[in-house]
Motif scaffolding. Structure first.
Motif, PDB file in Angstrom:
ATOM      1  N   GLY A 131      13.497  -6.044  -3.045  1.00 15.30           N
ATOM      2  CA  GLY A 131      12.997  -5.515  -4.582  1.00 15.30           C
ATOM      3  C   GLY A 131      11.986  -6.169  -5.294  1.00 15.30           C
ATOM      4  O   GLY A 131      11.737  -5.917  -6.494  1.00 15.30           O
ATOM      5  N   GLU A 132      11.270  -7.180  -4.722  1.00 15.75           N
ATOM      6  CA  GLU A 132      10.226  -7.945  -5.600  1.00 15.75           C
ATOM      7  C   GLU A 132       9.129  -6.885  -5.688  1.00 15.75           C
ATOM      8  O   GLU A 132       8.726  -5.796  -4.931  1.00 15.75           O
ATOM      9  CB  GLU A 132       9.744  -9.040  -4.424  1.00 15.75           C
ATOM     10  CG  GLU A 132      10.497 -10.210  -4.252  1.00 15.75           C
ATOM     11  CD  GLU A 132      10.042 -11.016  -3.362  1.00 15.75           C
ATOM     12  OE1 GLU A 132      10.722 -12.135  -3.221  1.00 15.75           O
ATOM     13  OE2 GLU A 132       9.210 -10.783  -2.761  1.00 15.75           O
ATOM     14  N   ARG A 133       8.464  -7.133  -6.909  1.00 16.07           N
ATOM     15  CA  ARG A 133       7.279  -6.594  -7.247  1.00 16.07           C
ATOM     16  C   ARG A 133       6.020  -7.527  -7.506  1.00 16.07           C
ATOM     17  O   ARG A 133       5.233  -7.223  -8.462  1.00 16.07           O
ATOM     18  CB  ARG A 133       7.494  -5.553  -8.304  1.00 16.07           C
ATOM     19  CG  ARG A 133       8.529  -4.683  -8.144  1.00 16.07           C
ATOM     20  CD  ARG A 133       8.715  -3.542  -9.185  1.00 16.07           C
ATOM     21  NE  ARG A 133       7.908  -2.780  -9.549  1.00 16.07           N
ATOM     22  CZ  ARG A 133       7.562  -1.574  -8.884  1.00 16.07           C
ATOM     23  NH1 ARG A 133       8.488  -1.217  -8.044  1.00 16.07           N
ATOM     24  NH2 ARG A 133       6.748  -0.692  -9.071  1.00 16.07           N
ATOM     25  N   ASP A 134       5.822  -8.476  -6.606  1.00 14.76           N
ATOM     26  CA  ASP A 134       4.951  -9.585  -6.837  1.00 14.76           C
ATOM     27  C   ASP A 134       3.425  -9.016  -6.144  1.00 14.76           C
ATOM     28  O   ASP A 134       3.304  -8.748  -5.012  1.00 14.76           O
ATOM     29  CB  ASP A 134       5.277 -10.737  -6.232  1.00 14.76           C
ATOM     30  CG  ASP A 134       4.475 -11.884  -6.142  1.00 14.76           C
ATOM     31  OD1 ASP A 134       3.550 -11.799  -7.214  1.00 14.76           O
ATOM     32  OD2 ASP A 134       4.337 -12.550  -5.317  1.00 14.76           O
ATOM     33  N   LEU A 135       2.541  -8.849  -7.012  1.00 13.65           N
ATOM     34  CA  LEU A 135       1.299  -8.777  -6.434  1.00 13.65           C
ATOM     35  C   LEU A 135       0.341  -9.861  -6.818  1.00 13.65           C
ATOM     36  O   LEU A 135      -1.071  -9.639  -6.900  1.00 13.65           O
ATOM     37  CB  LEU A 135       0.590  -7.430  -7.183  1.00 13.65           C
ATOM     38  CG  LEU A 135       1.221  -6.209  -6.722  1.00 13.65           C
ATOM     39  CD1 LEU A 135       0.524  -5.016  -7.515  1.00 13.65           C
ATOM     40  CD2 LEU A 135       1.288  -6.064  -5.263  1.00 13.65           C
ATOM     41  N   SER A 136       0.762 -11.008  -7.004  1.00 15.45           N
ATOM     42  CA  SER A 136       0.206 -12.167  -7.123  1.00 15.45           C
ATOM     43  C   SER A 136      -0.637 -12.769  -5.950  1.00 15.45           C
ATOM     44  O   SER A 136      -1.790 -13.565  -5.984  1.00 15.45           O
ATOM     45  CB  SER A 136       0.812 -13.373  -7.806  1.00 15.45           C
ATOM     46  OG  SER A 136       1.627 -13.909  -6.791  1.00 15.45           O
ATOM     47  N   THR A 137      -0.171 -12.289  -4.965  1.00 11.87           N
ATOM     48  CA  THR A 137      -0.846 -12.509  -3.393  1.00 11.87           C
ATOM     49  C   THR A 137      -1.094 -11.141  -2.659  1.00 11.87           C
ATOM     50  O   THR A 137      -0.363 -10.041  -3.187  1.00 11.87           O
ATOM     51  CB  THR A 137      -0.071 -13.538  -2.642  1.00 11.87           C
ATOM     52  OG1 THR A 137       1.012 -12.938  -2.352  1.00 11.87           O
ATOM     53  CG2 THR A 137       0.157 -14.732  -3.407  1.00 11.87           C
ATOM     54  N   LEU A 138      -1.791 -11.153  -1.658  1.00  5.52           N
ATOM     55  CA  LEU A 138      -1.912 -10.064  -0.815  1.00  5.52           C
ATOM     56  C   LEU A 138      -0.422  -9.344  -0.407  1.00  5.52           C
ATOM     57  O   LEU A 138       0.124 -10.213   0.020  1.00  5.52           O
ATOM     58  CB  LEU A 138      -2.824 -10.279   0.275  1.00  5.52           C
ATOM     59  CG  LEU A 138      -4.339 -10.171   0.125  1.00  5.52           C
ATOM     60  CD1 LEU A 138      -5.084 -10.854   1.209  1.00  5.52           C
ATOM     61  CD2 LEU A 138      -4.800  -8.868  -0.233  1.00  5.52           C
ATOM     62  N   LYS A 139      -0.510  -7.994  -0.601  1.00  6.93           N
ATOM     63  CA  LYS A 139       0.883  -7.458  -0.402  1.00  6.93           C
ATOM     64  C   LYS A 139       0.512  -6.131   0.235  1.00  6.93           C
ATOM     65  O   LYS A 139      -0.545  -5.450  -0.004  1.00  6.93           O
ATOM     66  CB  LYS A 139       1.641  -7.195  -1.412  1.00  6.93           C
ATOM     67  CG  LYS A 139       2.194  -8.350  -2.233  1.00  6.93           C
ATOM     68  CD  LYS A 139       3.082  -9.309  -1.125  1.00  6.93           C
ATOM     69  CE  LYS A 139       3.736 -10.617  -1.755  1.00  6.93           C
ATOM     70  NZ  LYS A 139       4.558 -11.204  -0.942  1.00  6.93           N
ATOM     71  N   PHE A 140       1.524  -5.726   1.407  1.00  6.09           N
ATOM     72  CA  PHE A 140       1.119  -4.572   1.888  1.00  6.09           C
ATOM     73  C   PHE A 140       1.607  -3.321   0.959  1.00  6.09           C
ATOM     74  O   PHE A 140       2.473  -3.400  -0.029  1.00  6.09           O
ATOM     75  CB  PHE A 140       2.273  -4.240   3.106  1.00  6.09           C
ATOM     76  CG  PHE A 140       2.271  -2.855   3.685  1.00  6.09           C
ATOM     77  CD1 PHE A 140       1.228  -2.315   4.427  1.00  6.09           C
ATOM     78  CD2 PHE A 140       3.390  -1.914   3.530  1.00  6.09           C
ATOM     79  CE1 PHE A 140       1.493  -1.109   5.030  1.00  6.09           C
ATOM     80  CE2 PHE A 140       3.616  -0.623   3.952  1.00  6.09           C
ATOM     81  CZ  PHE A 140       2.642  -0.270   4.749  1.00  6.09           C
ATOM     82  N   PHE A 141       0.458  -2.423   1.028  1.00  5.33           N
ATOM     83  CA  PHE A 141       0.719  -1.351   0.012  1.00  5.33           C
ATOM     84  C   PHE A 141       0.995  -0.030   0.681  1.00  5.33           C
ATOM     85  O   PHE A 141       1.910   0.992   0.383  1.00  5.33           O
ATOM     86  CB  PHE A 141      -0.420  -0.834  -0.663  1.00  5.33           C
ATOM     87  CG  PHE A 141      -0.443   0.274  -1.739  1.00  5.33           C
ATOM     88  CD1 PHE A 141       0.150  -0.149  -3.002  1.00  5.33           C
ATOM     89  CD2 PHE A 141      -1.141   1.026  -1.739  1.00  5.33           C
ATOM     90  CE1 PHE A 141       0.172   1.082  -3.954  1.00  5.33           C
ATOM     91  CE2 PHE A 141      -1.173   2.363  -2.495  1.00  5.33           C
ATOM     92  CZ  PHE A 141      -0.610   2.200  -3.654  1.00  5.33           C
ATOM     93  N   SER A 142       0.249   0.681   1.835  1.00  5.43           N
ATOM     94  CA  SER A 142       0.438   1.701   2.398  1.00  5.43           C
ATOM     95  C   SER A 142      -0.342   1.629   3.825  1.00  5.43           C
ATOM     96  O   SER A 142      -0.941   0.755   4.174  1.00  5.43           O
ATOM     97  CB  SER A 142       0.016   2.944   1.918  1.00  5.43           C
ATOM     98  OG  SER A 142      -1.402   2.853   1.681  1.00  5.43           O
ATOM     99  N   ASN A 143      -0.205   2.600   4.650  1.00  7.49           N
ATOM    100  CA  ASN A 143      -0.746   2.597   5.973  1.00  7.49           C
ATOM    101  C   ASN A 143      -1.034   4.130   6.350  1.00  7.49           C
ATOM    102  O   ASN A 143      -0.377   5.247   5.761  1.00  7.49           O
ATOM    103  CB  ASN A 143       0.037   2.205   7.028  1.00  7.49           C
ATOM    104  CG  ASN A 143       1.192   2.738   7.353  1.00  7.49           C
ATOM    105  OD1 ASN A 143       2.272   2.802   6.432  1.00  7.49           O
ATOM    106  ND2 ASN A 143       1.837   3.227   8.664  1.00  7.49           N
ATOM    107  N   GLN A 144      -1.970   4.598   7.339  1.00  6.78           N
ATOM    108  CA  GLN A 144      -2.417   5.854   7.546  1.00  6.78           C
ATOM    109  C   GLN A 144      -2.984   5.812   8.998  1.00  6.78           C
ATOM    110  O   GLN A 144      -3.742   4.717   9.366  1.00  6.78           O
ATOM    111  CB  GLN A 144      -3.319   6.398   6.628  1.00  6.78           C
ATOM    112  CG  GLN A 144      -4.660   5.893   6.503  1.00  6.78           C
ATOM    113  CD  GLN A 144      -5.916   6.782   5.722  1.00  6.78           C
ATOM    114  OE1 GLN A 144      -6.481   6.127   5.114  1.00  6.78           O
ATOM    115  NE2 GLN A 144      -5.416   7.994   5.736  1.00  6.78           N
ATOM    116  N   VAL A 145      -2.878   6.949   9.710  1.00  4.37           N
ATOM    117  CA  VAL A 145      -3.400   7.368  10.832  1.00  4.37           C
ATOM    118  C   VAL A 145      -4.616   8.120  10.413  1.00  4.37           C
ATOM    119  O   VAL A 145      -4.686   8.944   9.781  1.00  4.37           O
ATOM    120  CB  VAL A 145      -2.556   8.211  11.973  1.00  4.37           C
ATOM    121  CG1 VAL A 145      -3.674   8.458  13.063  1.00  4.37           C
ATOM    122  CG2 VAL A 145      -1.417   7.309  12.390  1.00  4.37           C
ATOM    123  N   CYS A 146      -5.659   7.664  10.795  1.00  2.32           N
ATOM    124  CA  CYS A 146      -7.117   8.347  10.314  1.00  2.32           C
ATOM    125  C   CYS A 146      -7.437   9.748  11.087  1.00  2.32           C
ATOM    126  O   CYS A 146      -7.296   9.607  12.267  1.00  2.32           O
ATOM    127  CB  CYS A 146      -8.380   7.538  10.372  1.00  2.32           C
ATOM    128  SG  CYS A 146      -8.242   5.923   9.338  1.00  2.32           S
TER     129      CYS A 146
END
Length: 346
Positions: A287-302
């Motif tokens: 449940g963390e919402r820490d963005l002070s360091t790099l965090k995964f956001f989303s992914n996609q097949v192009c």
């Protein structure tokens, strides 16, 4: 240039909207990016002017143009004009091909560079990492060899692609990308599990050296996320909530298992061999919402439309360079993939 990378998102913290920088990391199997010159000691005969594919300057120049277009477009639907900060690639013959590739206008305009170490593969195909130095700075690189364990494999000198390990800095943080191309399906599951075992050990070694290092394991795994090499050996979990220390997160699992989508097609069905897994320190868990360091956001097949067959028996499948001995002037039998990372703007 960094300002064009701003992603405005309604990330709520203390009832305030925050601005975060977004970064794309991708992978693409380029399906036999060979030049037209024989490499001594390599079995590259089919990709020579007098070889079975009649691989001359016209076909090579078209292949470079097509690959550069796709690579430059990766991630631009979400990061316009910027695209990916780093892209792992496989099935590249040598540094000459990579130099020619990075000199193609859409990549040259962004000053793309590459990391490549010549490997022992019999056909001469290697892995490499392309990167935009505006967003990723290389610290070091090494090629960790794939090591066979069975006596007969050692005696038969079955050397294959190793694990290209590139350590660098992104958004002021230590990031390591391991680019792979595991043994083919013909080789059998054992050899991909053996490769995954060695990659896992490499990942653990890197984390012992720096527990804060954010590690991305990517490549053409020649296995689906649901197969043993990925699910059991690399411990790729399908849900962030299930990722524990020592595990990895595999965001592609549910794309295949639940959505039925993939990156390559065989007999009318999708497989998802092209994956990017990440260590738990890239995730917001519990449940963390820490963005002070790099965090995964989303992914996609192009899924750029030009990457697909538009008509005929194989409509909807990736548009290849060759099929059935015919030059299609296409792209690859694989589709590219991208993961997006975010970090609060300082």
């Amino acid at each position: 240039m960094l300002l064009t990378c701003l992603l405005i998102t309604s990330f709520s913290a203390n009832a305030q909207e925050k601005k975060v920088l977004a970064y794309g990391i991708g992978f693409y199997n380029l399906e036999n990016l060979f030049d037209t010159v024989h490499d001594e000691g390599k079995n590259d005969n089919e990709y020579l002017p007098d070889g079975s594919n009649k691989w001359g300057e016209l076909k090579y120049s078209h292949k470079l143009k097509n690959m550069a277009r796709a690579l430059a477009d990766m991630g631009t639907d979400r990061l316009p004009d910027v695209g990916c900060a780093a892209i792992g690639v496989s099935e590249v013959e040598n540094a000459h091909c990579l130099t020619d590739l990075c000199n193609q206008e859409p990549l040259k305009a962004r000053n793309f560079q590459f990391v490549h170490i010549e490997g022992p593969d019999k056909r001469g195909v290697d892995c490499a990492l392309l990167y935009n130095p505006a967003f990723f700075t290389v610290r070091s690189a090494k090629l960790v060899p794939y090591v066979y364990e069975k006596k007969k494999d050692i005696e038969n000198d079955r050397q294959t692609r190793g694990f290209l390990t590139v350590s660098g800095t992104m958004a002021g943080e230590h990031v390591t990308i391991i680019v792979n191309h595991l043994p083919s399906r013909r080789a059998g599951s054992y050899y991909r599990e053996l490769g995954a075992k060695q990659i896992f050990a490499l990942k653990e070694e890197l984390l012992r050296e720096d527990p804060d290092c954010k590690i991305f394991i990517m490549g053409d795994m020649n296995d689906d996320p649901t197969n043993k090499s990925m699910k059991k050996v690399l411990r790729g979990k399908p849900e962030i909530s299930k990722v524990e220390d020592g595990d990895m997160y595999n965001p592609w699992y549910n794309i295949l298992a639940k959505e039925g989508k993939g990156t390559l097609m065989y007999n009318g069905a999708w497989n998802l061999f092209d994956q990017i897994l990440m260590t738990p320190n890239v995730l917001n868990r519990n449940g963390e919402r820490d963005l002070s360091t790099l965090k995964f956001f989303s992914n996609q097949v192009c899924r750029m439309p030009y990457l697909f067959q538009q008509s005929g028996k194989y409509k909807g499948s990736p548009l290849r360079t060759h099929a059935g001995g015919v030059w299609l002037d296409g792209y690859s039998d694989h589709l590219p993939v991208v993961v997006y990372l975010v970090k609060e703007q300082q």
